[in-house]
Design a protein around this motif. Structure first.
Motif, PDB file in Angstrom:
ATOM      1  N   MET A  88       0.845  -1.192   0.000  1.00 22.52           N
ATOM      2  CA  MET A  88       0.000   0.000   0.000  1.00 22.52           C
ATOM      3  C   MET A  88       0.883   1.245   0.000  1.00 22.52           C
ATOM      4  O   MET A  88       1.780   1.381   0.822  1.00 22.52           O
ATOM      5  N   THR A  89       0.663   2.137  -0.964  1.00 25.83           N
ATOM      6  CA  THR A  89       1.484   3.337  -1.067  1.00 25.83           C
ATOM      7  C   THR A  89       1.222   4.295   0.085  1.00 25.83           C
ATOM      8  O   THR A  89       0.153   4.291   0.692  1.00 25.83           O
ATOM      9  N   GLU A  90       2.203   5.128   0.375  1.00 30.98           N
ATOM     10  CA  GLU A  90       2.090   6.076   1.488  1.00 30.98           C
ATOM     11  C   GLU A  90       1.160   7.232   1.110  1.00 30.98           C
ATOM     12  O   GLU A  90       1.160   7.708  -0.025  1.00 30.98           O
ATOM     13  N   PHE A  91       0.354   7.666   2.074  1.00 29.44           N
ATOM     14  CA  PHE A  91      -0.538   8.804   1.868  1.00 29.44           C
ATOM     15  C   PHE A  91       0.214  10.084   2.220  1.00 29.44           C
ATOM     16  O   PHE A  91       0.648  10.271   3.353  1.00 29.44           O
ATOM     17  N   LYS A  92       0.392  10.964   1.239  1.00 26.81           N
ATOM     18  CA  LYS A  92       1.119  12.209   1.452  1.00 26.81           C
ATOM     19  C   LYS A  92       0.149  13.380   1.342  1.00 26.81           C
ATOM     20  O   LYS A  92      -0.531  13.528   0.335  1.00 26.81           O
ATOM     21  N   LYS A  93       0.112  14.205   2.376  1.00 27.22           N
ATOM     22  CA  LYS A  93      -0.821  15.326   2.406  1.00 27.22           C
ATOM     23  C   LYS A  93      -0.296  16.510   1.604  1.00 27.22           C
ATOM     24  O   LYS A  93       0.894  16.795   1.585  1.00 27.22           O
ATOM     25  N   ASP A  94      -1.235  17.182   0.941  1.00 19.57           N
ATOM     26  CA  ASP A  94      -0.931  18.383   0.173  1.00 19.57           C
ATOM     27  C   ASP A  94      -1.778  19.517   0.744  1.00 19.57           C
ATOM     28  O   ASP A  94      -3.000  19.501   0.608  1.00 19.57           O
ATOM     29  N   PRO A  95      -1.168  20.508   1.400  1.00 23.87           N
ATOM     30  CA  PRO A  95      -1.941  21.580   2.034  1.00 23.87           C
ATOM     31  C   PRO A  95      -2.769  22.412   1.063  1.00 23.87           C
ATOM     32  O   PRO A  95      -3.672  23.140   1.479  1.00 23.87           O
ATOM     33  N   ALA A  96      -2.503  22.292  -0.223  1.00 30.35           N
ATOM     34  CA  ALA A  96      -3.245  23.094  -1.213  1.00 30.35           C
ATOM     35  C   ALA A  96      -4.553  22.439  -1.627  1.00 30.35           C
ATOM     36  O   ALA A  96      -5.370  23.066  -2.309  1.00 30.35           O
ATOM     37  N   ILE A  97      -4.779  21.194  -1.225  1.00 30.18           N
ATOM     38  CA  ILE A  97      -5.981  20.457  -1.646  1.00 30.18           C
ATOM     39  C   ILE A  97      -6.773  20.044  -0.411  1.00 30.18           C
ATOM     40  O   ILE A  97      -6.191  19.566   0.564  1.00 30.18           O
ATOM     41  N   PRO A  98      -8.117  20.238  -0.414  1.00 33.32           N
ATOM     42  CA  PRO A  98      -8.921  19.804   0.733  1.00 33.32           C
ATOM     43  C   PRO A  98      -8.629  18.350   1.092  1.00 33.32           C
ATOM     44  O   PRO A  98      -8.495  17.493   0.209  1.00 33.32           O
ATOM     45  N   LEU A  99      -8.539  18.073   2.385  1.00 32.37           N
ATOM     46  CA  LEU A  99      -8.100  16.765   2.845  1.00 32.37           C
ATOM     47  C   LEU A  99      -9.026  15.634   2.393  1.00 32.37           C
ATOM     48  O   LEU A  99      -8.575  14.543   2.048  1.00 32.37           O
ATOM     49  N   HIS A 100     -10.362  15.906   2.381  1.00 29.97           N
ATOM     50  CA  HIS A 100     -11.275  14.829   1.980  1.00 29.97           C
ATOM     51  C   HIS A 100     -11.109  14.480   0.503  1.00 29.97           C
ATOM     52  O   HIS A 100     -11.331  13.326   0.098  1.00 29.97           O
ATOM     53  N   ILE A 101     -10.710  15.461  -0.314  1.00 25.49           N
ATOM     54  CA  ILE A 101     -10.465  15.197  -1.731  1.00 25.49           C
ATOM     55  C   ILE A 101      -9.204  14.356  -1.885  1.00 25.49           C
ATOM     56  O   ILE A 101      -9.152  13.415  -2.695  1.00 25.49           O
ATOM     57  N   GLN A 102      -8.176  14.686  -1.091  1.00 27.43           N
ATOM     58  CA  GLN A 102      -6.952  13.884  -1.129  1.00 27.43           C
ATOM     59  C   GLN A 102      -7.232  12.444  -0.724  1.00 27.43           C
ATOM     60  O   GLN A 102      -6.729  11.499  -1.342  1.00 27.43           O
ATOM     61  N   ALA A 103      -8.045  12.290   0.325  1.00 28.09           N
ATOM     62  CA  ALA A 103      -8.382  10.944   0.793  1.00 28.09           C
ATOM     63  C   ALA A 103      -9.153  10.179  -0.276  1.00 28.09           C
ATOM     64  O   ALA A 103      -8.911   8.995  -0.524  1.00 28.09           O
ATOM     65  N   GLU A 104     -10.077  10.867  -0.926  1.00 25.43           N
ATOM     66  CA  GLU A 104     -10.875  10.236  -1.986  1.00 25.43           C
ATOM     67  C   GLU A 104      -9.986   9.762  -3.123  1.00 25.43           C
ATOM     68  O   GLU A 104     -10.113   8.628  -3.614  1.00 25.43           O
ATOM     69  N   ASN A 105      -9.061  10.624  -3.567  1.00 18.42           N
ATOM     70  CA  ASN A 105      -8.172  10.264  -4.673  1.00 18.42           C
ATOM     71  C   ASN A 105      -7.244   9.119  -4.294  1.00 18.42           C
ATOM     72  O   ASN A 105      -6.927   8.244  -5.117  1.00 18.42           O
ATOM     73  N   TYR A 106      -6.804   9.121  -3.041  1.00 20.98           N
ATOM     74  CA  TYR A 106      -5.926   8.052  -2.564  1.00 20.98           C
ATOM     75  C   TYR A 106      -6.664   6.711  -2.620  1.00 20.98           C
ATOM     76  O   TYR A 106      -6.121   5.698  -3.086  1.00 20.98           O
ATOM     77  N   ILE A 107      -7.917   6.701  -2.162  1.00 26.19           N
ATOM     78  CA  ILE A 107      -8.688   5.455  -2.150  1.00 26.19           C
ATOM     79  C   ILE A 107      -9.024   5.026  -3.573  1.00 26.19           C
ATOM     80  O   ILE A 107      -9.037   3.830  -3.883  1.00 26.19           O
ATOM     81  N   ARG A 108      -9.283   5.994  -4.458  1.00 27.58           N
ATOM     82  CA  ARG A 108      -9.524   5.653  -5.867  1.00 27.58           C
ATOM     83  C   ARG A 108      -8.337   4.858  -6.432  1.00 27.58           C
ATOM     84  O   ARG A 108      -8.507   3.868  -7.151  1.00 27.58           O
ATOM     85  N   ASN A 109      -7.133   5.341  -6.135  1.00 27.39           N
ATOM     86  CA  ASN A 109      -5.940   4.642  -6.621  1.00 27.39           C
ATOM     87  C   ASN A 109      -5.765   3.303  -5.925  1.00 27.39           C
ATOM     88  O   ASN A 109      -5.361   2.315  -6.548  1.00 27.39           O
ATOM     89  N   LEU A 110      -6.082   3.280  -4.641  1.00 26.49           N
ATOM     90  CA  LEU A 110      -5.922   2.055  -3.855  1.00 26.49           C
ATOM     91  C   LEU A 110      -6.776   0.919  -4.409  1.00 26.49           C
ATOM     92  O   LEU A 110      -6.314  -0.221  -4.556  1.00 26.49           O
ATOM     93  N   ILE A 111      -8.039   1.224  -4.737  1.00 28.27           N
ATOM     94  CA  ILE A 111      -8.949   0.159  -5.154  1.00 28.27           C
ATOM     95  C   ILE A 111      -8.695  -0.298  -6.591  1.00 28.27           C
ATOM     96  O   ILE A 111      -9.320  -1.255  -7.045  1.00 28.27           O
ATOM     97  N   ARG A 112      -7.775   0.370  -7.276  1.00 28.17           N
ATOM     98  CA  ARG A 112      -7.370  -0.113  -8.599  1.00 28.17           C
ATOM     99  C   ARG A 112      -6.327  -1.222  -8.484  1.00 28.17           C
ATOM    100  O   ARG A 112      -6.056  -1.923  -9.468  1.00 28.17           O
ATOM    101  N   GLU A 113      -5.718  -1.345  -7.296  1.00 29.05           N
ATOM    102  CA  GLU A 113      -4.716  -2.387  -7.104  1.00 29.05           C
ATOM    103  C   GLU A 113      -5.380  -3.759  -7.230  1.00 29.05           C
ATOM    104  O   GLU A 113      -6.518  -3.961  -6.811  1.00 29.05           O
TER     105      GLU A 113
END
Length: 243
Positions: free
Chosen positions: A1-26
């Motif tokens: 599982m890849t590491e989740f890296k926070k980006d202060p320029a993007i809302p956190l829930h959007i970052q979490a959503e994109n991370y899970i989108r990539n995760l479930i493609r594995e």
């Protein structure tokens, strides 16, 4: 599982959503492996469970994830799905068809909502009230759709807005909100309900189409939970897909 890296320029829930989108493609998750539970996943990502739940809820509503009580969350099995790359508001749809829209009924109220609506907006309080807009609309000849819309309490939509005007134009002009994305679910059943049948000038034995529309702004924030009940003799849904 890849590491989740926070980006202060993007809302956190959007970052979490994109991370899970990539995760479930594995491959392992695509084949049915359960996602880690909310406690484990939120700790791994270093975010709150509320933020994580908001991201997961959005993917559940899109039909990408399935969540079952006492079982867990996993990638939804792929069925026959048609993607639509652009969408129109009801007013825009009718304008393209050359239909002049008439408002037969318009009611505004503040009311409690179901768990499904609260979950979409990422809120928990069962006693919280939401602005609800009910409209019966149609052509000059007869009504053919009954809409119920609930709005995110955070956007402060006022009950005294001129709701005879196109809804998304009101949002942009009065609130500075630009709607960007719509996730839709369409189903069919008999009208059954006498009040609904009366509003649409049909019988309870007549078929209707139910169109649930989940609307987000350009930042991915849930804005509107809308359900439309359509007379089946006046509504068809066309999907134009390119392979």
């Amino acid at each position: 599982m890849t590491e989740f890296k926070k980006d202060p320029a993007i809302p956190l829930h959007i970052q979490a959503e994109n991370y899970i989108r990539n995760l479930i493609r594995e491959e392992e998750y695509a084949k049915g492996k359960l996602l880690p539970n909310e406690v484990e996943l939120s700790e791994m990502m270093g975010i709150s469970r509320n933020t994580l739940r908001q991201a997961i809820n959005k993917l559940v509503y899109e039909g990408l994830l399935v969540r079952k009580k006492r079982f867990g969350t996993q990638v939804a099995k792929k069925g026959i799905v048609s993607g639509v790359l652009s969408w129109l508001s009801f007013s825009e749809e009718m304008k393209r068809l050359g239909i002049e829209v008439r408002n037969y009924e318009l009611h505004v109220s503040n009311r409690k909502v179901t768990e499904e609506v609260r979950s979409f907006f990422g809120r928990k309080d069962p006693d919280e009230k939401y602005l609800c807009l009910e409209r019966v609309r149609g052509s000059k000849d007869y009504p053919f759709v009954y809409f119920i819309s609930y709005f995110n309490p955070n956007i402060k939509m006022r009950s005294n807005e001129d709701f005879s005007q196109p809804l998304y134009e009101i949002m942009k002009k009065e609130l500075g909100i630009t709607v960007k994305r719509s996730c839709e679910q369409i189903s069919a059943r008999l009208a059954l309900d006498e009040t609904l049948a009366e509003r649409l000038e049909i019988t309870t034995a007549d078929p209707i189409l139910i169109r649930k529309r989940l609307v987000y702004d350009e930042n991915g924030t849930p804005i509107e939970f809308n359900i439309g009940y359509y007379r089946s003799d006046s509504f068809s849904y066309t999907v134009d897909s390119v392979r």
